[in-house]
Design a protein around this motif. Structure first.
Motif, PDB file in Angstrom:
ATOM      1  N   ARG A  96      -5.205   0.751  -7.698  1.00  0.00           N
ATOM      2  CA  ARG A  96      -6.103   0.753  -6.538  1.00  0.00           C
ATOM      3  C   ARG A  96      -6.473  -0.657  -6.095  1.00  0.00           C
ATOM      4  NH1 ARG A  96     -10.366   4.855  -9.123  1.00  0.00           N
ATOM      5  NH2 ARG A  96      -9.865   3.441 -10.838  1.00  0.00           N
ATOM      6  N   GLU A  97      -6.311  -1.635  -6.995  1.00  0.00           N
ATOM      7  CA  GLU A  97      -6.604  -3.021  -6.640  1.00  0.00           C
ATOM      8  C   GLU A  97      -5.628  -3.559  -5.592  1.00  0.00           C
ATOM      9  OE1 GLU A  97      -8.763  -6.018  -7.706  1.00  0.00           O
ATOM     10  OE2 GLU A  97      -9.841  -4.147  -7.375  1.00  0.00           O
TER      11      GLU A  97
ATOM     12  N   ALA B 261       1.822   6.128  -7.232  1.00  0.00           N
ATOM     13  CA  ALA B 261       0.720   6.875  -7.844  1.00  0.00           C
ATOM     14  C   ALA B 261       0.943   8.375  -7.683  1.00  0.00           C
ATOM     15  CB  ALA B 261      -0.605   6.454  -7.213  1.00  0.00           C
TER      16      ALA B 261
ATOM     17  N   VAL C 234       0.778   3.940  -3.059  1.00  0.00           N
ATOM     18  CA  VAL C 234       0.424   5.351  -2.840  1.00  0.00           C
ATOM     19  C   VAL C 234       1.539   6.264  -3.329  1.00  0.00           C
ATOM     20  CG1 VAL C 234       0.028   7.103  -1.066  1.00  0.00           C
ATOM     21  CG2 VAL C 234      -1.160   4.909  -0.943  1.00  0.00           C
TER      22      VAL C 234
ATOM     23  N   ASP D 219      -5.540  -2.008 -12.169  1.00  0.00           N
ATOM     24  CA  ASP D 219      -5.493  -0.657 -11.611  1.00  0.00           C
ATOM     25  C   ASP D 219      -4.756  -0.704 -10.277  1.00  0.00           C
ATOM     26  OD1 ASP D 219      -6.437   1.756 -10.053  1.00  0.00           O
ATOM     27  OD2 ASP D 219      -7.480   2.115 -11.941  1.00  0.00           O
TER      28      ASP D 219
ATOM     29  N   GLU E 234      -5.087  -2.366  -2.824  1.00  0.00           N
ATOM     30  CA  GLU E 234      -5.761  -2.295  -1.529  1.00  0.00           C
ATOM     31  C   GLU E 234      -6.464  -3.606  -1.200  1.00  0.00           C
ATOM     32  OE1 GLU E 234      -8.336   1.048  -1.113  1.00  0.00           O
ATOM     33  OE2 GLU E 234      -7.048   2.355  -2.318  1.00  0.00           O
ATOM     34  N   ARG E 235      -6.805  -4.372  -2.222  1.00  0.00           N
ATOM     35  CA  ARG E 235      -7.550  -5.610  -2.021  1.00  0.00           C
ATOM     36  C   ARG E 235      -6.694  -6.850  -2.270  1.00  0.00           C
ATOM     37  NH1 ARG E 235     -11.580  -8.807  -4.758  1.00  0.00           N
ATOM     38  NH2 ARG E 235     -11.002  -7.907  -6.762  1.00  0.00           N
TER      39      ARG E 235
ATOM     40  N   MET F 204       0.833  -1.203   0.000  1.00  0.00           N
ATOM     41  CA  MET F 204       0.000   0.000   0.000  1.00  0.00           C
ATOM     42  C   MET F 204       0.865   1.250   0.000  1.00  0.00           C
ATOM     43  SD  MET F 204      -3.328  -0.136  -0.083  1.00  0.00           S
ATOM     44  CE  MET F 204      -3.789   1.333   0.820  1.00  0.00           C
TER      45      MET F 204
ATOM     46  N   PRO G 279      -4.636   6.724 -15.704  1.00  0.00           N
ATOM     47  CA  PRO G 279      -4.617   5.967 -14.446  1.00  0.00           C
ATOM     48  C   PRO G 279      -3.402   5.042 -14.382  1.00  0.00           C
ATOM     49  CG  PRO G 279      -6.280   5.092 -15.948  1.00  0.00           C
ATOM     50  CD  PRO G 279      -5.793   6.378 -16.545  1.00  0.00           C
TER      51      PRO G 279
END
Length: 698
Positions: A237-238, A212, A209, A235, A240-241, A205, A223
């Motif tokens: 942001r994935e 990005a 961050v 992406d 995070e999961r 993470m 993106p």
């Protein structure tokens, strides 16, 4: 105005940044900067420096950037180095279930030698909401940094896992759950995968961050995507999961470059660096996959089958009193030695042969020369290949053959023999290690030796691949821009995602639903809807169905692509099929796709000259959408084979517009007909469609 795709490969020592013209798919610019592991912003600081240098030196406007992605070894390094979070596992129980409890309790195991993973597991009743909060708070108080939530059959009721994960996030903890990492049954493997996903979540993470932010500071609006372990991108942001999806994304980048830039159809791709070499098989234009294994335990994670060997262009020689006894695994770079082929011959005047002082458990028989200035010089396979003339002048590994001869000559004085014999001995030892791996890949994946080509990537490719190919009597080539094939692969990668379910005897409607879910995921991640392709794999032994969707980002596709002349497309097909262009038979399948065939080989290319399908022994049936069902049944029946184990349906592809739908591996002709009819639904009945079948060995 050019539209560009940027690729960033964050390596252990250097970060490479490249710009690719989205229309021509040609390299526009490249830069190399040191990887900034120890900086305040971590590796992101190197990314910022690389982007700034690329934009400045190549006079690139950020408005021209339609796609940006990066690969990283952060997830792999975190596990190998033990840089992981303390993980608490929350096991949800519907009732007293000792079997489920046993499967959700993960015993201590080693991630790497000396690196132990020991998550704490606690249990709570699914319906006891108040106790859930207390359990999470207790884990936090005992030092947990991240939470993994799991329950039996959690893939069927993910809301329970998600509720507890949200409670953990409310306590200031990072959290993940079993259904985040896999939608298949297998409680123990899913729990283990979720726990490792949680273990790398904080570090990944932070990196996501910062990276990005680096792209944002550079003024890039596209993106940010990140490389996945299966060779696609997702992406950022994935993360995070599913940060674990980036495991082994570094080697995956090189394979993506081999497929999308070098267009390897059938062969073994060997990416050679200074310390190690990565080998992977490509069959029918597709990389081969396997389940990831961490600490000897199988994960519910699909990765490219990339096999890493401790032999490379910079591997050092180990010697006895009279011979070279081995090459590697220590590299000149790690030992802080210069390559003999990259110094002037004068540097060897007065140099003395010594043995490298042992470090990190190394043997003490590595040979080095100490020059008059006190700096150390090593002989490597790169030096040997330059001496013997295997390295082309335009290759990244090309060096000073006279210097290499000087070094091997001094070694011959100490050991006996002559420079050429010792250089050849060096390559024979190094090549034997690669040859063994290549032969195993060819055998395991059933590659046809008659069509296999060895393709070299990485800065050290020319030092080893030509000699290995010669020894194996196989054709070879060094990839264009081989030294930056990994960031190029990142720049050209497609958005990809997989959906997997445990389904016994799946119906056509269940398979169709899975295909739609996979397609929806990549579209949501930014893929252009009209470019999404979905393949389905059915494992009848494990009752598993997997749908994998991929497609180019809409942002990049909107920029358009350059249509090249037919003769140029034909030339690409001829090179892939290893024939002269004049012998190819061409067939226009759809307005956007054409096939070229020779000697039972078939390639399907689009108008950009991209190989979309690579097959042997295929049969093509031309039809229109309104007649698809009847022609499809006939084509399947004609290509079905029969043997001792019953009937075997053919591999099956349906081509329409610019799309190729893969229906291979289905259990019945009825499934294929139903899915194909859904695939072309909405098209005009007069639109052309092509059916491609390949009989399977029964």
């Amino acid at each position: 105005m050019k539209t560009l795709r940027l690729g960033i490969d964050v390596g252990g020592t250097f970060t490479d940044v490249v710009a690719i013209d989205a229309a021509t798919r040609m390299l526009v610019a490249r830069v190399k900067v040191p990887t900034t592991h120890d900086a305040a912003d971590g590796v992101a600081q190197g990314v910022i420096a690389g982007l700034a240098q690329l934009l400045t030196t190549a006079a690139i406007s950020t408005a021209d950037v339609a796609f940006i992605a990066h690969s990283t070894t952060q997830a792999t390094n975190a596990l190998l180095e033990g840089d992981v979070a303390r993980v608490g596992i929350v096991g949800l129980l519907r009732k007293f279930d000792p079997l489920a409890k046993a499967q959700m309790r993960i015993p201590v195991f080693e991630l790497a030698p000396g690196v132990r993973f020991a998550p704490e597991t606690v249990f709570v009743r699914t319906a006891d909401v108040e106790a859930t909060g207390a359990v999470v708070e207790g884990l936090r108080a005992r030092g947990a940094d991240a939470i993994a939530v799991t329950r039996a059959f959690g893939v069927d009721a993910p809301h329970d896992e998600e509720r507890v994960a949200e409670a953990a996030r409310a306590c200031g903890l990072l959290a993940t759950s079993g259904h985040d990492v896999s939608a298949t049954y297998g409680l123990r493997a899913r729990t283990r995968t979720a726990a490792l996903n949680a273990a790398i979540l904080p570090r990944m993470m932070q990196t996501a961050v910062m990276t990005a932010r680096a792209a944002g500071r550079a003024g890039i609006a596209a993106p940010l995507m990140v490389m996945r372990s299966d060779g696609g991108v997702m992406d950022v942001r994935e993360i995070e999961r599913r940060p674990i999806a980036t495991l082994l994304s570094g080697p995956a980048a090189g394979v993506a470059g081999a497929l999308l830039y070098e267009q390897v159809s059938d062969g073994v791709f060997i990416e050679v660096g200074g310390t190690s070499a990565d080998c992977s098989a490509i069959r029918a234009g597709r990389p081969q996959m396997r389940a990831a294994v961490v600490g000897g335990h199988r994960m519910l994670l699909r990765t490219l089958d990339v096999r890493t060997l401790a032999i490379a262009g910079g591997s050092m020689l180990r010697v006895s009193a009279s011979d070279i006894v081995d090459v590697g695994p220590r590299s000149a770079h790690i030992a802080r030695c210069e390559y003999a082929s990259f110094v002037s011959p004068e540097r060897f005047e007065g140099a003395r042969l010594e043995r490298l002082a042992p470090a990190h458990g190394d043997p003490s028989d590595y040979a080095v020369f100490v020059a008059r200035d006190g700096r150390r010089i090593a002989l490597t396979p790169t030096c040997a290949a330059n001496l013997l003339g295997y390295v082309p002048e335009d290759a990244f590994a090309y060096g000073n053959a006279a210097s290499a001869r000087q070094g091997f000559g001094l070694l011959a004085t100490a050991l006996g023999g002559d420079a050429e014999t010792l250089a050849r001995r060096t390559l024979e030892i190094a090549a034997a290690k690669l040859r063994d791996c290549v032969e195993r890949l060819i055998t395991e994946y059933g590659l046809d030796p008659a069509v296999v080509t060895l393709v070299g990537g990485g800065g050290g490719a020319a030092a080893l691949v030509p000699f290995v190919a010669e020894a194996m009597h196989l054709p070879h080539r060094i990839a264009r821009d081989a030294e930056v094939i990994s960031p190029i692969g990142v720049a050209l990668a497609l958005v990809r995602d997989s959906v997997e379910r445990t389904i016994a005897e799946p119906t056509a409607s269940e398979i169709a639903k899975l295909r739609r879910e996979a397609s929806d995921r990549v579209i949501a991640a930014g893929a252009a809807p009209d470019r999404v392709e979905v393949s389905v794999e059915i494992d009848t032994q494990r009752n598993r169905v997997r749908a994998t969707a991929s497609g180019a980002t809409a942002f990049a596709e909107d920029a358009g692509a350059q249509v090249i002349p037919e003769e140029a497309v034909r030339a690409v097909a001829a090179r892939s099929l290893r024939v002269q262009s004049s012998v190819l038979q061409r067939m226009q399948l759809t307005p956007a796709l054409a096939s070229y065939s020779a000697n039972r080989g078939l390639r399907v290319l689009d108008e950009r000259g991209v190989i979309r399908l690579s097959l042997q022994g295929a049969c093509v049936t031309a039809a229109c959408c309104g007649e698809l069902e009847a022609h499809l049944r006939d084509a399947i029946e004609a290509a079905t084979t029969f043997g001792d184990v019953g009937r075997a349906l053919p591999d099956l592809y349906v081509l329409h517009g610019a799309r190729i739908a893969d229906f291979s591996g289905l259990g019945s002709a009825e499934q294929a007909v139903a899915l194909a009819s859904e695939e072309v639904a909405g098209r005009d009945a007069r639109d052309p469609v092509a059916i491609v079948t390949v009989p399977r060995a029964s």
